[in-house]
Design a protein around this motif. Structure first.
Motif, PDB file in Angstrom:
ATOM      1  N   TRP A  15       0.811  -1.216   0.000  1.00 16.72           N
ATOM      2  CA  TRP A  15       0.000   0.000   0.000  1.00 16.72           C
ATOM      3  C   TRP A  15       0.844   1.265   0.000  1.00 16.72           C
ATOM      4  CZ3 TRP A  15       0.317   3.500   3.971  1.00 16.72           C
ATOM      5  CH2 TRP A  15       0.925   3.065   5.149  1.00 16.72           C
ATOM      6  N   ARG A  16       2.021   1.259   0.642  1.00 19.10           N
ATOM      7  CA  ARG A  16       2.840   2.481   0.684  1.00 19.10           C
ATOM      8  C   ARG A  16       3.340   2.860  -0.701  1.00 19.10           C
ATOM      9  NH1 ARG A  16       7.236   1.269   4.837  1.00 19.10           N
ATOM     10  NH2 ARG A  16       6.877  -0.759   3.943  1.00 19.10           N
ATOM     11  N   TYR A  17       3.707   1.881  -1.500  1.00 24.48           N
ATOM     12  CA  TYR A  17       4.147   2.173  -2.866  1.00 24.48           C
ATOM     13  C   TYR A  17       3.001   2.800  -3.666  1.00 24.48           C
ATOM     14  CZ  TYR A  17       8.208  -0.799  -1.986  1.00 24.48           C
ATOM     15  OH  TYR A  17       9.357  -1.334  -1.478  1.00 24.48           O
ATOM     16  N   ARG A  18       1.830   2.180  -3.549  1.00 21.91           N
ATOM     17  CA  ARG A  18       0.669   2.660  -4.324  1.00 21.91           C
ATOM     18  C   ARG A  18       0.236   4.055  -3.867  1.00 21.91           C
ATOM     19  NH1 ARG A  18      -0.950  -1.917  -7.093  1.00 21.91           N
ATOM     20  NH2 ARG A  18      -0.183  -3.845  -6.182  1.00 21.91           N
ATOM     21  N   ILE A  19       0.181   4.265  -2.549  1.00 20.32           N
ATOM     22  CA  ILE A  19      -0.186   5.588  -2.023  1.00 20.32           C
ATOM     23  C   ILE A  19       0.875   6.615  -2.411  1.00 20.32           C
ATOM     24  CG2 ILE A  19      -0.574   6.939   0.086  1.00 20.32           C
ATOM     25  CD1 ILE A  19      -2.892   5.111  -0.551  1.00 20.32           C
ATOM     26  N   GLY A  20       2.141   6.233  -2.359  1.00 16.98           N
ATOM     27  CA  GLY A  20       3.214   7.144  -2.753  1.00 16.98           C
ATOM     28  C   GLY A  20       3.089   7.596  -4.201  1.00 16.98           C
ATOM     29  N   VAL A  21       2.759   6.667  -5.081  1.00 12.72           N
ATOM     30  CA  VAL A  21       2.567   7.036  -6.495  1.00 12.72           C
ATOM     31  C   VAL A  21       1.364   7.962  -6.629  1.00 12.72           C
ATOM     32  CG1 VAL A  21       1.936   6.147  -8.774  1.00 12.72           C
ATOM     33  CG2 VAL A  21       3.723   5.002  -7.450  1.00 12.72           C
ATOM     34  N   LEU A  22       0.268   7.646  -5.945  1.00 10.79           N
ATOM     35  CA  LEU A  22      -0.920   8.503  -6.021  1.00 10.79           C
ATOM     36  C   LEU A  22      -0.644   9.901  -5.468  1.00 10.79           C
ATOM     37  CD1 LEU A  22      -3.754   6.014  -5.011  1.00 10.79           C
ATOM     38  CD2 LEU A  22      -3.309   6.978  -7.275  1.00 10.79           C
ATOM     39  N   LEU A  23       0.066   9.972  -4.354  1.00 14.82           N
ATOM     40  CA  LEU A  23       0.411  11.286  -3.790  1.00 14.82           C
ATOM     41  C   LEU A  23       1.294  12.077  -4.748  1.00 14.82           C
ATOM     42  CD1 LEU A  23       1.126  10.333  -0.061  1.00 14.82           C
ATOM     43  CD2 LEU A  23      -0.828  11.632  -0.941  1.00 14.82           C
ATOM     44  N   SER A  24       2.246  11.403  -5.371  1.00 16.57           N
ATOM     45  CA  SER A  24       3.126  12.083  -6.331  1.00 16.57           C
ATOM     46  C   SER A  24       2.344  12.624  -7.512  1.00 16.57           C
ATOM     47  CB  SER A  24       4.212  11.123  -6.824  1.00 16.57           C
ATOM     48  OG  SER A  24       5.042  10.741  -5.771  1.00 16.57           O
ATOM     49  N   VAL A  25       1.429  11.829  -8.026  1.00 16.05           N
ATOM     50  CA  VAL A  25       0.604  12.283  -9.158  1.00 16.05           C
ATOM     51  C   VAL A  25      -0.293  13.440  -8.725  1.00 16.05           C
ATOM     52  CG1 VAL A  25      -1.251  11.588 -10.737  1.00 16.05           C
ATOM     53  CG2 VAL A  25       0.722  10.086 -10.387  1.00 16.05           C
ATOM     54  N   GLY A  26      -0.841  13.365  -7.502  1.00 20.68           N
ATOM     55  CA  GLY A  26      -1.664  14.464  -6.997  1.00 20.68           C
ATOM     56  C   GLY A  26      -0.875  15.761  -6.848  1.00 20.68           C
ATOM     57  N   ILE A  27       0.334  15.661  -6.317  1.00 21.00           N
ATOM     58  CA  ILE A  27       1.196  16.837  -6.182  1.00 21.00           C
ATOM     59  C   ILE A  27       1.535  17.399  -7.561  1.00 21.00           C
ATOM     60  CG2 ILE A  27       3.499  17.614  -5.451  1.00 21.00           C
ATOM     61  CD1 ILE A  27       3.245  15.517  -3.155  1.00 21.00           C
ATOM     62  N   ALA A  28       1.833  16.515  -8.495  1.00 18.88           N
ATOM     63  CA  ALA A  28       2.135  16.959  -9.863  1.00 18.88           C
ATOM     64  C   ALA A  28       0.937  17.690 -10.454  1.00 18.88           C
ATOM     65  CB  ALA A  28       2.518  15.770 -10.730  1.00 18.88           C
ATOM     66  N   ALA A  29      -0.260  17.127 -10.290  1.00 17.66           N
ATOM     67  CA  ALA A  29      -1.465  17.744 -10.846  1.00 17.66           C
ATOM     68  C   ALA A  29      -1.715  19.127 -10.257  1.00 17.66           C
ATOM     69  CB  ALA A  29      -2.668  16.830 -10.610  1.00 17.66           C
ATOM     70  N   ILE A  30      -1.570  19.253  -8.953  1.00 13.40           N
ATOM     71  CA  ILE A  30      -1.780  20.551  -8.297  1.00 13.40           C
ATOM     72  C   ILE A  30      -0.797  21.579  -8.837  1.00 13.40           C
ATOM     73  CG2 ILE A  30      -1.489  21.793  -6.109  1.00 13.40           C
ATOM     74  CD1 ILE A  30      -2.754  19.328  -4.740  1.00 13.40           C
ATOM     75  N   ASN A  31       0.456  21.212  -8.910  1.00  6.98           N
ATOM     76  CA  ASN A  31       1.469  22.171  -9.360  1.00  6.98           C
ATOM     77  C   ASN A  31       1.330  22.504 -10.842  1.00  6.98           C
ATOM     78  OD1 ASN A  31       3.486  22.839  -7.088  1.00  6.98           O
ATOM     79  ND2 ASN A  31       2.998  20.680  -6.826  1.00  6.98           N
ATOM     80  N   LEU A  32       0.962  21.529 -11.654  1.00  7.22           N
ATOM     81  CA  LEU A  32       0.725  21.824 -13.076  1.00  7.22           C
ATOM     82  C   LEU A  32      -0.468  22.758 -13.231  1.00  7.22           C
ATOM     83  CD1 LEU A  32       1.343  18.295 -14.619  1.00  7.22           C
ATOM     84  CD2 LEU A  32       2.765  20.336 -14.926  1.00  7.22           C
ATOM     85  N   TYR A  33      -1.516  22.536 -12.441  1.00  5.85           N
ATOM     86  CA  TYR A  33      -2.684  23.402 -12.485  1.00  5.85           C
ATOM     87  C   TYR A  33      -2.332  24.833 -12.090  1.00  5.85           C
ATOM     88  CZ  TYR A  33      -7.037  25.598 -11.057  1.00  5.85           C
ATOM     89  OH  TYR A  33      -8.067  26.490 -10.896  1.00  5.85           O
ATOM     90  N   VAL A  34      -1.640  24.976 -10.958  1.00  2.00           N
ATOM     91  CA  VAL A  34      -1.261  26.317 -10.494  1.00  2.00           C
ATOM     92  C   VAL A  34      -0.305  26.962 -11.496  1.00  2.00           C
ATOM     93  CG1 VAL A  34      -0.049  27.604  -8.689  1.00  2.00           C
ATOM     94  CG2 VAL A  34      -1.709  25.846  -8.075  1.00  2.00           C
ATOM     95  N   GLY A  35       0.621  26.190 -12.023  1.00  2.00           N
ATOM     96  CA  GLY A  35       1.537  26.729 -13.033  1.00  2.00           C
ATOM     97  C   GLY A  35       0.811  27.203 -14.276  1.00  2.00           C
ATOM     98  N   TYR A  36      -0.232  26.481 -14.657  1.00  2.00           N
ATOM     99  CA  TYR A  36      -1.021  26.868 -15.836  1.00  2.00           C
ATOM    100  C   TYR A  36      -1.881  28.100 -15.546  1.00  2.00           C
ATOM    101  CZ  TYR A  36      -4.556  26.678 -19.469  1.00  2.00           C
ATOM    102  OH  TYR A  36      -5.408  26.999 -20.504  1.00  2.00           O
ATOM    103  N   VAL A  37      -2.593  28.081 -14.435  1.00  2.00           N
ATOM    104  CA  VAL A  37      -3.502  29.188 -14.092  1.00  2.00           C
ATOM    105  C   VAL A  37      -2.735  30.478 -13.845  1.00  2.00           C
ATOM    106  CG1 VAL A  37      -5.118  30.009 -12.332  1.00  2.00           C
ATOM    107  CG2 VAL A  37      -5.308  27.695 -13.209  1.00  2.00           C
ATOM    108  N   ALA A  38      -1.635  30.392 -13.115  1.00  2.00           N
ATOM    109  CA  ALA A  38      -0.882  31.587 -12.738  1.00  2.00           C
ATOM    110  C   ALA A  38       0.228  31.902 -13.725  1.00  2.00           C
ATOM    111  CB  ALA A  38      -0.286  31.405 -11.349  1.00  2.00           C
ATOM    112  N   ALA A  39       0.330  31.089 -14.782  1.00  2.00           N
ATOM    113  CA  ALA A  39       1.425  31.240 -15.743  1.00  2.00           C
ATOM    114  C   ALA A  39       2.755  31.319 -14.999  1.00  2.00           C
ATOM    115  CB  ALA A  39       1.215  32.468 -16.629  1.00  2.00           C
ATOM    116  N   GLY A  40       2.889  30.420 -14.013  1.00  2.00           N
ATOM    117  CA  GLY A  40       4.082  30.406 -13.180  1.00  2.00           C
ATOM    118  C   GLY A  40       5.017  29.271 -13.548  1.00  2.00           C
TER     119      GLY A  40
END
Length: 119
Positions: A15-40
């Motif tokens: 479960w730690r491997y699977r949760i770690g991958v999901l958390l990484s993808v979630g962090i990536a999605a948040i940062n890509l979204y903020v980078g896109y919205v804020a042109a950052g």
């Protein structure tokens, strides 16, 4: 010749491997979204770097020391959010919680895998 992608290992991941991958993808999605919205570009670059990390995790090039590099990367992410992401406070707090969870999982996996290598 072995495959670059370690597909044979995936069914044995706990479960730690699977949760770690999901958390990484979630962090990536948040940062890509903020980078896109804020042109950052810094946030967009961080999002892309987390996706590269997930991709690397699925390859035979992954090494337990990369968990420590990931924890360092999470620390840098926190500094970037403090310096340039406070305009997205609510989503930044979610990102922080995901990041802390990922850091805890990465550290636990590092110590477990290092212990198993030394035996």
């Amino acid at each position: 010749m072995s495959s670059i992608v370690r597909t044979d290992d995936i069914p044995t991941w706990g479960w730690r491997y699977r949760i770690g991958v999901l958390l990484s993808v979630g962090i990536a999605a948040i940062n890509l979204y903020v980078g896109y919205v804020a042109a950052g570009p810094p946030m967009f670059a961080v999002g892309c770097s987390f996706l590269v990390g997930v991709g690397l995790f699925f390859t035979r090039f992954w090494n337990p020391v990369l968990y420590l590099l990931g924890v360092l990367h999470i620390g840098v992410l926190g500094v970037i959010w403090i310096l340039s992401g406070l305009q997205f406070l609510a989503i930044g707090l979610v990102n922080g919680v995901l990041s802390l969870g990922l850091a805890a999982i990465a550290l636990s996996l590092f110590f477990e895998e290092e212990r198993s290598i030394q035996r």
